[in-house]
Design an enzyme around this catalytic site. Structure first.
Site, PDB file in Angstrom:
ATOM      1  N   GLY A 266       0.852  -1.192   0.000  1.00 40.51           N
ATOM      2  CA  GLY A 266       0.000   0.000   0.000  1.00 40.51           C
ATOM      3  C   GLY A 266       0.875   1.224   0.000  1.00 40.51           C
ATOM      4  N   CYS A 269       2.871   5.421  -2.736  1.00 42.13           N
ATOM      5  CA  CYS A 269       3.724   5.290  -3.927  1.00 42.13           C
ATOM      6  C   CYS A 269       3.450   4.050  -4.780  1.00 42.13           C
ATOM      7  CB  CYS A 269       5.189   5.322  -3.506  1.00 42.13           C
ATOM      8  SG  CYS A 269       5.670   6.921  -2.848  1.00 42.13           S
TER       9      CYS A 269
END
Ligand SMILES: NC(=O)c1ccc[n+]([C@@H]2O[C@H](COP(=O)([O-])OP(=O)(O)OC[C@H]3O[C@@H](n4cnc5c(N)ncnc54)[C@H](O)[C@@H]3O)[C@@H](O)[C@H]2O)c1
Length: 452
Positions: A266, A269
């Site tokens: 997650g 980025c």
């Protein structure tokens, strides 16, 4: 050297503080008045280990200043970094509006000072290939003269939240994309103190620098999705992904990092960068098959724990109570953007489970997103009072060696779903827990998930 940083978020603030720590004069700009006021007083807007001490020192030494005025920073800096958001738009492409709007403002300022000044405008945001050219065009449109009073450099950032100060102060490499030898030399001088141990400063063309950042993130995301697939196979064949990970990672060609199975990646980025690279490829008529698979695997993996819970309770979860340990997308940050923990919580809420959560740092940031849909506990143990199950979603150190007897005493039943494989499966059995993890003995094979 004199430096301006536009955007004082996770990347901009860390960069500004670390450049100041190296003795440079830094002006940080942000549009968020409250954030600028807080930072001037030395109040941290984010949780990032080691950053606060450096912030205070550099404020005290007057090497670091915060302002809401872009022009003030432009007047006082020779190098201007853009550390602005590049969130995904509705199609999954990077939204460049923040970057291009600020570039236009810089162009206006430079256009008003055509002869006297030379500035380097540096893209530190993660931006699609071709953005350096776009920034240059926007600056030129406003009257600034390329090569005369500005050059554009692409300088992607590779820091990891949770270890950002260390990563910035001792980078494994610096990537500089520029076709201007003048800008390249100045940027090299800026970064030399950070690579005294000999790590490389790589100067390349702008487009290669832009692709390097996306390719690095996409590759790391691919390792995680790959290991999650291996873990799901381990569940089916009775193997243990922890043992497989060590066996595989001992090969120097592969290495030990980024091989942990869990509930998917997650953060701000990986999901957006993989998506953006995929969109770039599609726009160019190229079908980048692996990236599509990386995202699909991740989407499924985020629900792995929820499916295990559903399987355990035979599908009927209404009225059950769950404690969730960990809300941040990973340990040592308060960042909850695209957090797998939030995805798990949403899955539980859909099944009408009541959730009480705890995270050492990400309570405020979570509350801003999840609101009153869940209850927030003051500490890890308070979250456990009277619950039917505990789900572990973030690998915070304090969750690694908890008081299991106390946990048992607090829960309605000793049942743990561990999305981060923190505990030894055999010992958990000896401690009297029903314990499910990812890709290790005792995990649920999870038919609904596997047949999706
Ligand atoms: N967070 C990371 O770990 C990380 C690592 C490497 C690269 N990146 C990339 O760096 C970029 C920034 O990411 P972030 O996580 O620091 O974002 P962030 O959302 O934490 O910070 C962005 C900041 O920019 C400010 N801002 C917005 N518009 C502005 C304007 N016009 N003028 C001045 N300030 C403005 C916001 O108020 C905010 O403080 C993104 O492209 C991201 O992909 C992030």
């Amino acid at each position: 050297m004199k430096i301006g940083i536009v955007g004082t978020g996770y990347v901009g603030l860390v960069s500004g503080v670390c450049f100041a720590e190296m003795g440079n004069d830094v002006w940080c700009v942000d549009v968020n008045d409250a954030k600028v006021a807080d930072l001037r007083r030395g109040h941290m807007p984010i949780y990032e280990p080691d950053l606060e001490v450096l912030l205070h020192r550099n404020l005290r030494e007057r090497r670091l200043r915060f302002t809401t005025s872009l022009n003030e920073a432009l007047e006082n800096s020779e190098i201007i970094f853009l550390a602005l958001p590049t969130p995904p738009n509705a199609d999954g492409e990077a939204d460049l509006s923040y970057v291009l709007e600020v570039a236009a403002d810089i162009g206006i300022w430079l256009g008003a000072h055509p002869e006297a000044v030379y500035r380097i405008v540096v893209n530190k945001s993660t931006v699609p290939v071709g953005t350096a050219d776009q920034v240059q065009a926007v600056l030129a449109e406003q009257g600034a003269r390329p090569g005369v009073n500005f050059d554009v450099v692409s300088n992607p950032e590779f820091l990891r939240e949770g270890a950002a100060v260390d990563d910035f102060m001792k980078p494994e490499r610096i990537v500089l994309g520029t076709s201007s030898p003048r800008a390249g030399d100045i940027m090299k001088r800026l970064y030399e103190p950070f690579v005294r141990q000999g790590n490389p400063i790589l100067i390349m063309d702008e487009r290669s620098a832009e692709v390097t950042k996306y390719a690095a993130n996409a590759f790391l995301a691919a390792r995680i999705s790959f290991m999650n697939e291996v873990a799901n196979l381990c569940d089916r064949v009775g193997a243990n992904v922890d043992k497989v990970r060590i066996g595989v990672g001992s090969d120097r060609r592969i290495g030990r990092h980024f091989l942990y199975a869990g509930i998917g990646f997650g953060g701000s980025c990986f999901p957006k960068d993989v998506q953006a690279l995929l969109r770039t490829a599609r726009r160019e008529g190229y079908d980048f098959k692996i990236l599509q698979a990386v995202l699909e695997v991740n989407k499924k993996q985020r629900m792995r724990l929820v499916h295990q819970v559903r399987s355990h309770f035979g599908g009927n979860l209404r009225g059950k109570r769950a404690a969730v340990w960990g809300l941040a997308f990973k340990a040592n940050t308060d960042d909850v953007r695209e957090s797998p923990a939030h995805a798990v919580i949403r899955g539980l809420l859909e099944s009408e489970v009541q959730v009480t959560a705890f995270d050492p740092e990400a309570m405020t940031t979570s509350q801003a997103v999840l609101g009153e849909s869940i209850t927030y506990a003051k500490n890890a143990y308070e979250a456990l009072s009277g619950v039917d199950m505990l789900l572990i979603c973030t690998e915070w150190p304090e969750f690694r060696r908890p008081d299991f007897q106390r946990i048992r005493g607090l829960m309605r039943q000793p049942l743990i779903f561990d999305g981060r494989n923190l505990y030894n499966t055999q010992r958990m059995e000896e401690r009297g827990f029903e314990y499910y993890s990812i890709g290790r003995p005792g995990s649920i094979r999870d038919e609904p998930f596997l047949t999706q």
